[in-house]
Design a protein around this motif. Structure first.
Motif, PDB file in Angstrom:
ATOM      1  N   ARG A  29      37.514  82.467 117.174  1.00 44.95           N
ATOM      2  CA  ARG A  29      36.713  81.271 117.463  1.00 44.95           C
ATOM      3  C   ARG A  29      36.870  80.868 118.930  1.00 44.95           C
ATOM      4  O   ARG A  29      35.894  80.520 119.608  1.00 44.95           O
ATOM      5  CB  ARG A  29      37.145  80.128 116.552  1.00 44.95           C
ATOM      6  CG  ARG A  29      36.272  78.873 116.662  1.00 44.95           C
ATOM      7  CD  ARG A  29      36.796  77.799 115.717  1.00 44.95           C
ATOM      8  NE  ARG A  29      35.907  76.656 115.650  1.00 44.95           N
ATOM      9  CZ  ARG A  29      35.866  75.667 116.524  1.00 44.95           C
ATOM     10  NH1 ARG A  29      36.685  75.687 117.573  1.00 44.95           N
ATOM     11  NH2 ARG A  29      35.015  74.661 116.386  1.00 44.95           N
ATOM     12  N   THR A  30      38.110  80.935 119.420  1.00 42.51           N
ATOM     13  CA  THR A  30      38.353  80.606 120.824  1.00 42.51           C
ATOM     14  C   THR A  30      37.693  81.634 121.740  1.00 42.51           C
ATOM     15  O   THR A  30      37.091  81.285 122.776  1.00 42.51           O
ATOM     16  CB  THR A  30      39.862  80.558 121.091  1.00 42.51           C
ATOM     17  OG1 THR A  30      40.468  79.578 120.238  1.00 42.51           O
ATOM     18  CG2 THR A  30      40.154  80.214 122.546  1.00 42.51           C
ATOM     19  N   PHE A  78      37.534  75.992 109.853  1.00 49.04           N
ATOM     20  CA  PHE A  78      37.837  76.012 111.283  1.00 49.04           C
ATOM     21  C   PHE A  78      36.798  75.289 112.131  1.00 49.04           C
ATOM     22  O   PHE A  78      36.955  75.177 113.339  1.00 49.04           O
ATOM     23  CB  PHE A  78      37.986  77.466 111.751  1.00 49.04           C
ATOM     24  CG  PHE A  78      39.105  78.188 111.051  1.00 49.04           C
ATOM     25  CD1 PHE A  78      40.424  77.935 111.386  1.00 49.04           C
ATOM     26  CD2 PHE A  78      38.846  79.099 110.046  1.00 49.04           C
ATOM     27  CE1 PHE A  78      41.467  78.592 110.726  1.00 49.04           C
ATOM     28  CE2 PHE A  78      39.871  79.754 109.388  1.00 49.04           C
ATOM     29  CZ  PHE A  78      41.192  79.494 109.719  1.00 49.04           C
ATOM     30  N   GLN A 125      41.309  81.764 114.254  1.00 48.69           N
ATOM     31  CA  GLN A 125      41.415  80.808 115.362  1.00 48.69           C
ATOM     32  C   GLN A 125      41.214  81.506 116.702  1.00 48.69           C
ATOM     33  O   GLN A 125      40.524  80.984 117.599  1.00 48.69           O
ATOM     34  CB  GLN A 125      42.807  80.147 115.333  1.00 48.69           C
ATOM     35  CG  GLN A 125      43.021  79.164 114.195  1.00 48.69           C
ATOM     36  CD  GLN A 125      42.488  77.778 114.540  1.00 48.69           C
ATOM     37  OE1 GLN A 125      41.507  77.634 115.266  1.00 48.69           O
ATOM     38  NE2 GLN A 125      43.130  76.769 113.986  1.00 48.69           N
ATOM     39  N   ARG A 132      44.455  83.645 109.287  1.00 45.76           N
ATOM     40  CA  ARG A 132      44.040  82.338 109.815  1.00 45.76           C
ATOM     41  C   ARG A 132      44.206  82.310 111.338  1.00 45.76           C
ATOM     42  O   ARG A 132      43.366  81.764 112.062  1.00 45.76           O
ATOM     43  CB  ARG A 132      44.857  81.221 109.172  1.00 45.76           C
ATOM     44  CG  ARG A 132      44.466  80.887 107.734  1.00 45.76           C
ATOM     45  CD  ARG A 132      45.479  79.969 107.070  1.00 45.76           C
ATOM     46  NE  ARG A 132      45.743  78.775 107.851  1.00 45.76           N
ATOM     47  CZ  ARG A 132      45.020  77.659 107.823  1.00 45.76           C
ATOM     48  NH1 ARG A 132      43.953  77.596 107.036  1.00 45.76           N
ATOM     49  NH2 ARG A 132      45.339  76.616 108.570  1.00 45.76           N
ATOM     50  N   LEU A 153      47.771  75.907 121.935  1.00 45.84           N
ATOM     51  CA  LEU A 153      46.736  76.758 121.356  1.00 45.84           C
ATOM     52  C   LEU A 153      46.505  77.980 122.222  1.00 45.84           C
ATOM     53  O   LEU A 153      46.410  79.110 121.729  1.00 45.84           O
ATOM     54  CB  LEU A 153      45.433  75.964 121.196  1.00 45.84           C
ATOM     55  CG  LEU A 153      44.231  76.769 120.676  1.00 45.84           C
ATOM     56  CD1 LEU A 153      44.549  77.343 119.303  1.00 45.84           C
ATOM     57  CD2 LEU A 153      42.989  75.891 120.620  1.00 45.84           C
TER      58      LEU A 153
END
Length: 946
Positions: free
Chosen positions: A420-421, A456, A417, A413, A4
Motif C-alpha cells: 500500500r505504501t 487497510f 502495508q 499483513r 512506518l
C-alpha cells in the motif's frame, strides 16, 4: 510515520522464510499422511517447554516458553542454525503471541500482572523497547486464563479468553453476546472436586476491539465455551475454535466431548459450571460442528498456503495436547453455518504434547511441544510429493497481496502495508476496488480485495458496499453486508434490512449480525419491522438463522412486537418469539410472565409433536427460571396444569424430551412425579446416563416419597455400587452428592434403611441427622479413562519411574513377577517387557489381562472326582499327576486318577482389577517404571532387594 517507514524498509530487506538447511527429519515419533515428513526445527534440548509460537512480521519464528520469556529465532548468517534473541524481559509466561507490525502482542504476566500487552519495538531489532498494557485480565495465567490474540477480517483484534478469565473493563453494552444468564432449571450441582465452582456464564469467550480507537470498549463476540485456547478465521471470514469439556465428568449425562465449533457472533455454546451445561438441542444455545471424543484443545489455524495439495487449502487444523494429535478438519458451508465431518489425524504421536501450531511463510505447518514441564521442541510438517498447489504467479504488487498465503498472518499483513505504501493510496484503492466490484472475477479474489480495502483503507465506500450487497454471488453479498455492519447510518441499515429476506441463509445470518453490530437497540431507531422482517427468520430451515433472528428480535422495542409474539402458534417460531420476549425483559414483572406462561400453556394444550414440545419446554424452563412465582403456583394456576400434561406425555420415545420433562417436574414437584420418575430407574430402555439423570432429578425432590419410590431409589444406588459403575474423576463424587441429597429428604426410618443396605457409606451424626459422605466405589476411574490417561496424557510420560517401585508392590505385581531385582518368579519375567511390548499393549494387558493370554500361561480348570475345582496354570505334569500353579505362586498337586475333567478357562492367571489399589499418579508411575526398564531402579533399592 518514522516507525512506518522503518518497518517498510526492514520488511523489504527481510527474507520471509525459514531456512531448510540442517533440518533433521524425524521418522520414528510422528505419524503423518503419505507424502509428508516431520522435520525438527528446534531440538527439545534447545527449546524447553514451549506453550506458544507465532511468526513475526518478517517471518521469523517466535517462541513463548512456559513460565519464562519470549524469544525470536534469528538466523543472521543464513546457515540454518538459529540464535535466540530475547524479545522482552518485562512480559513472560505467555500463552498467546501475535505481531502487529514490529510490535509483539502477548497474553502473559507483566507490569500490570495478567494482561494483554503491546511490546513496542521502536528500532526493528526484534527486541522490545517499552511495554504498553492493552487490557488487564481477571484471573491468573494458566490453562484456563487469557490466551491467543489474532486479527480478524474486520481489522479488529480478537482475544481468546478461557473460562477463568475475562477483560478487566466492562464489555460494550451493544456486544453481540449480551444478556446471558445461567438459565438452568432446578439446582445445579457443582463439581464435587471443587473445579470451577464459582464460575458463571459466559464462561470462555472471544472478545474484540478496534485498536485504532484505543478508547473503544471490548465487545463480547461469542461465549459459553469451557476453555477454547485459540481461534481462527477461514477465508470467508468465519470464526472457528476447538473447545473442551470437563474430562472429570466422563460418563455423566452432562458430559460433552471435545468439539469443533463454528463460533458465530452472539453465539452461546452452552458451557455452565458443574452439572448445569446446556445440551446442544436447547434453542437458546448453538451446537458444535463435530464432537471428536476426549482431548485437550490447544492451537488452532487454517491452512491458507500453497505448499500442500489442493485438498488441504483452507482446512482447519486443531491441536490436541492430551491425545497427542493435530486434527485436520474440512469445514463445509451448510446453509447459514458450517459442518465438519470425518475429521482425521494430520499428525499423531505417542506422546505428541502439542501446545500451539501455526503455518509458516514456507507453507509448512509448524507445531510446538511442551506444557506442564513436559519435553518441548518445535517441528514442521513438510510435503514432499509432486502435486503441491504451488503459489499463483504474481507479477505485480497487487497480485502479490491478492494471492498472499495466510492473508491475516503478521507477515502477510506487513506485506499488505508495504505494498500500500509502495503504490500510494490512489493506485491501491483503484486497483483493489476494480477487482472487488468485478462480477466476472473469481470469488476469493473479490473477497480478498474487499477485505484489504476495508482493513487497510480506504474502503470502497457505502455505495460500493450497497451495490455488492445485491451481487449475484451469495458469498459477495455476505461479505458486503458484513462490512455494512460497521456503519450505523440509516442508509446502511436499510441495505442490511433488505438482506434479511435474502434467499441465502448465510447472507441472512450476516445481515442480522450486521444490524446488531451497527448498534440496533431498543432505544435506537432501526428501519425494520419486527413482525415483517424478523419474525420470518424464526421459521427458517437454518437453525443458526433462527437463533440469530431471536437475538435481533430481543434488541427491538418489546412494545412493537410482544402482542404479535403472543399470537403465534406455529413451530419453530412460537417458542423462539416467546423466548425472545422473556429475554428482552430487563426484569421479570408478574404481568409479563403471566402472559408468557398462559400462552405456553395454550401451546402445550394444543398437543405439539415431541420435536415441537422439546423447543417449547425449553422456553417454559427459561420462563420458570426467571419467574418470581408470585401468582401462578396455586392449584388452579397454569403451572399445575402444565405439570399434569407433561406427566401424561412422559415417557416419550425421545430421550432428550424425557430428560427435560423430568427437569420441569423437579421444579414444579407435582404429587405423582416422584413415583413416575423412580419407576424409570429400572427400565431397560434407559441407559446408564439416562438413569443417572433421573436419579439426579429425583435427588432434588423434598416431598412425594413413599415406600415404593424410596425403595427404588435405594435399589438403584445399590446397583451402581454392585456393578461398580465408573467414569471420570468426579463421577463417584456426583453420585455421592445425589445420594446425600436424597437421604436428607427422607424420614429417619428411610435413612436407616439406606445405611443398612449400603453399609459402604460413611455416616456422621450431626445435629441429629445423618450426613452421607459418599459410597466407596473402589477405583472411580473407568477403564477407558485410565487407558486414555496412560496412553495419551503427556503428564503420564513425564512421571518419575522410581515412583513406580512402590506401585509395583502395591498392585501385587511383585507377588508373581520379577522385574530386575524386584518380585518373585512365579509368572512371566517382566524385566524386558518395555522392550517387547508397545505402551498400548502394556496398558491393555494390565487392565484387561484375559483379552490376550500366552499359551504358556493359559488358565486351566481341573474338576476333582469329589467336585472340588482347582484353577491355575499347569506348572508340570506326567502320567501320574498334574501340578497346578495357583495365582500368587503356590503349587497344588492333583493325582491324575482324581481328575474328573479338565478345561481351558480362557482367563489369565493374572487377576482383573490389579490397578484398583492405585491412584492415577501411581498408575502412571508403574507404567513409567515398566517402560523404562530395571535400569531406572536405584542401586540402593536394587541391593536391598537381592
Amino acid at each position: 510515520m518514522k516507525r512506518l517507514l522503518l518497518f517498510v524498509l526492514l520488511l523489504c530487506g527481510a527474507t520471509i522464510a525459514v531456512k531448510d538447511a540442517r533440518t533433521p527429519v524425524v521418522t520414528d515419533r510422528f505419524q503423518v499422511p503419505e507424502g509428508f515428513v516431520v522435520e525438527e526445527v528446534v531440538s527439545p534440548k534447545m527449546a524447553g517447554s514451549i506453550v506458544a509460537i507465532t511468526f513475526d512480521s518478517r517471518g521469523q519464528l517466535v517462541l513463548g516458553r512456559e513460565d519464562s520469556l519470549v524469544v525470536t529465532l534469528v538466523d543472521q548468517d543464513g546457515d540454518g542454525v538459529f540464535e535466540e534473541r530475547v524479545f522482552t524481559t518485562e512480559v513472560y509466561d505467555t500463552q498467546g503471541l501475535f505481531f502487529d507490525g514490529l510490535d509483539l502482542l502477548a497474553s502473559g504476566m507483566g507490569p500490570d500482572s495478567v494482561a494483554l500487552y503491546r511490546v513496542v519495538d521502536d528500532d526493528g531489532d526484534s527486541r522490545g523497547d517499552r511495554v504498553e498494557t492493552i487490557e488487564r485480565s481477571i484471573g491468573t495465567m494458566g490453562d484456563h486464563g487469557p490466551h491467543q490474540p489474532f486479527f480478524g477480517p474486520d481489522g479488529y483484534l480478537y482475544w481468546t479468553l478461557g473460562n477463568m478469565s475475562a477483560t478487566h473493563s466492562s464489555a460494550a453494552p451493544g456486544s453481540p453476546l449480551r444478556g446471558y444468564k445461567e438459565n438452568v432449571l432446578a439446582f445445579t450441582r457443582t463439581d464435587p472436586r471443587g473445579h470451577a465452582v464459582g464460575l458463571r456464564v459466559p464462561g470462555g469467550t472471544f472478545v474484540r476491539k478496534d485498536l485504532a480507537r484505543p478508547d473503544s470498549d471490548w465487545e463480547e463476540v461469542a461465549g459459553g465455551f469451557r476453555n477454547q485456547y485459540d481461534g481462527a478465521f477461514n477465508l470467508m471470514g468465519e470464526l472457528f475454535t476447538f473447545d473442551s469439556d470437563m474430562e472429570w465428568d466422563r460418563d455423566l449425562p452432562w458430559f460433552r466431548e471435545t468439539r469443533s465449533v463454528h463460533a458465530v457472533p452472539g453465539g452461546d455454546y452452552g458451557w455452565r459450571t458443574g452439572a448445569g451445561k446446556h445440551p446442544p438441542y436447547y434453542i437458546d444455545t448453538l451446537p458444535p460442528m463435530e464432537d471428536v471424543g476426549r482431548g485437550s484443545p490447544v492451537g488452532v489455524s487454517f491452512y491458507q498456503s500453497y505448499a500442500y495439495p489442493a485438498g488441504y487449502y483452507d482446512a482447519l487444523l486443531q491441536g490436541d495436547w492430551s491425545r497427542g494429535r493435530i486434527i485436520l478438519g474440512h469445514v463445509t458451508r451448510s446453509g447459514g453455518t458450517y459442518t465438519q465431518e470425518s475429521s482425521q489425524n494430520f499428525v499423531y504421536g505417542e506422546p505428541l504434547n502439542v501446545t500451539d501450531l501455526d503455518v509458516g511463510p514456507d507453507g509448512s505447518v509448524y507445531f510446538a511441544l511442551g506444557g506442564r514441564d513436559t519435553a518441548g521442541g518445535v517441528y514442521r510438517v513438510v510435503y514432499t510429493g509432486a502435486d503441491a498447489m504451488g503459489a499463483p504467479e504474481a507479477t505485480t504488487p497487487l497480485e502479490r497481496v491478492l494471492t498472499m498465503p495466510q492473508p491475516r498472518s503478521a507477515w502477510s499483513r506487513a506485506m499488505a502495508q508495504a505494498v500500500r505504501t509502495e503504490l500510494g493510496e490512489a493506485v491501491w484503492r483503484r486497483g483493489l476496488a476494480a477487482v472487488a466490484l468485478d462480477g466476472e472475477a473469481e470469488g476469493e479474489r473479490r473477497m480478498r480485495a474487499l477485505e484489504l480495502l476495508q482493513v487497510f483503507g480506504p474502503g470502497v465506500g457505502l455505495r460500493g458496499l450497497i451495490n455488492m450487497s445485491i451481487d449475484e454471488s451469495p458469498e459477495m453479498r455476505a461479505a458486503a453486508v458484513y462490512y455494512l455492519g460497521l456503519d450505523s447510518g440509516a442508509e446502511a441499515r436499510r441495505a442490511m434490512t433488505q438482506r434479511l429476506k435474502d434467499g441465502d441463509p448465510l447472507v441472512q445470518r450476516r445481515a442480522v449480525e450486521a444490524l446488531v453490530r451497527s448498534g440496533v437497540d431498543v432505544t435506537d431507531y432501526a428501519p425494520l419491522s419486527a413482525t415483517a422482517d424478523i419474525f420470518p427468520l424464526l421459521s427458517s430451515e437454518s437453525r443458526v438463522v433462527r437463533y440469530a433472528g431471536k437475538e435481533l428480535l430481543r434488541r427491538i422495542n418489546l412494545n412493537e412486537w410482544k402482542e404479535a409474539a403472543l399470537a403465534l402458534d406455529g413451530y419453530p417460531e412460537a417458542p423462539l418469539a416467546l423466548l425472545a420476549y422473556m429475554q428482552a425483559l430487563p426484569v421479570a414483572p408478574t404481568k409479563d410472565v403471566g402472559f408468557l406462561v398462559r400462552q405456553q400453556l395454550a401451546l402445550l394444550e394444543a398437543h405439539p409433536s415431541d420435536a415441537e414440545l422439546l423447543d417449547l419446554i425449553r422456553t417454559m424452563q427459561v420462563t420458570m427460571v426467571n419467574d418470581l412465582g408470585l401468582s401462578f403456583t396455586g392449584r388452579d394456576g397454569p403451572y399445575p396444569r402444565m405439570a399434569d400434561i407433561l406427566m401424561e406425555r412422559f415417557p416419550s420415545t425421545d430421550r432428550r424430551l424425557n430428560r427435560e420433562i423430568a427437569r420441569v417436574l423437579a421444579h414444579l414437584k407435582p404429587e405423582r412425579a416422584t413415583g413416575l420418575l423412580a419407576a424409570e430407574l429400572t427400565e431397560e430402555r434407559n441407559d446408564r446416563k439416562q438413569q443417572i439423570h433421573y436419579a439426579y432429578v429425583l435427588s432434588l425432590f423434598e416431598d412425594g416419597w413413599d415406600e415404593a419410590s424410596a425403595g427404588q431409589m435405594i435399589a438403584w444406588f445399590e446397583k451402581t455400587r454392585d456393578e461398580q459403575w465408573k467414569g471420570g474423576a468426579s463421577f463417584a463424587g456426583y453420585l455421592a452428592l445425589m445420594l446425600e441429597s436424597f437421604a436428607e429428604n427422607q424420614t429417619e426410618a428411610v435413612r436407616a434403611r439406606i445405611q443398612e443396605r449400603i453399609p459402604q457409606l460413611v455416616a456422621d451424626e450431626a445435629g441429629g441427622q445423618l450426613t452421607f459422605r459418599g459410597p466407596q466405589y473402589g477405583t472411580w476411574l473407568s477403564d477407558e479413562e485410565v487407558i486414555e490417561d496412560l496412553m495419551y496424557n503427556p503428564d503420564s510420560f513425564n512421571t518419575d519411574p522410581v515412583e513406580g517401585i512402590e506401585a509395583y508392590e502395591k498392585a501385587f505385581c511383585a507377588t508373581c513377577h520379577t522385574f530386575g531385582p524386584l518380585g518373585m518368579e512365579s509368572g512371566p519375567d517382566l524385566t524386558t517387557i518395555g522392550q517387547r511390548f508397545s505402551r498400548a499393549d502394556l496398558v491393555a494387558s494390565i487392565l484387561r489381562p484375559s483379552e490376550v493370554v500366552s499359551d504358556l500361561w493359559t488358565m486351566h480348570v481341573l474338576t476333582r472326582t469329589d467336585g472340588q475345582m482347582v484353577s491355575g496354570t499347569i506348572f508340570r505334569e506326567d502320567a501320574g499327576e498334574v501340578v497346578v500353579q495357583l495365582p500368587g505362586g503356590s503349587l497344588v498337586t492333583v493325582p491324575a486318577d482324581e481328575i474328573a475333567s479338565r478345561e481351558e478357562s480362557g482367563a489369565s492367571a493374572m487377576p482383573e482389577g490389579l490397578l484398583n489399589n492405585l491412584g492415577l499418579r501411581e498408575m502412571r508411575a508403574l507404567i513409567a517404571l515398566l517402560t523404562a526398564g530395571p535400569e531406572a531402579i536405584p542401586d540402593s533399592i536394587a541391593t536391598a532387594s537381592e
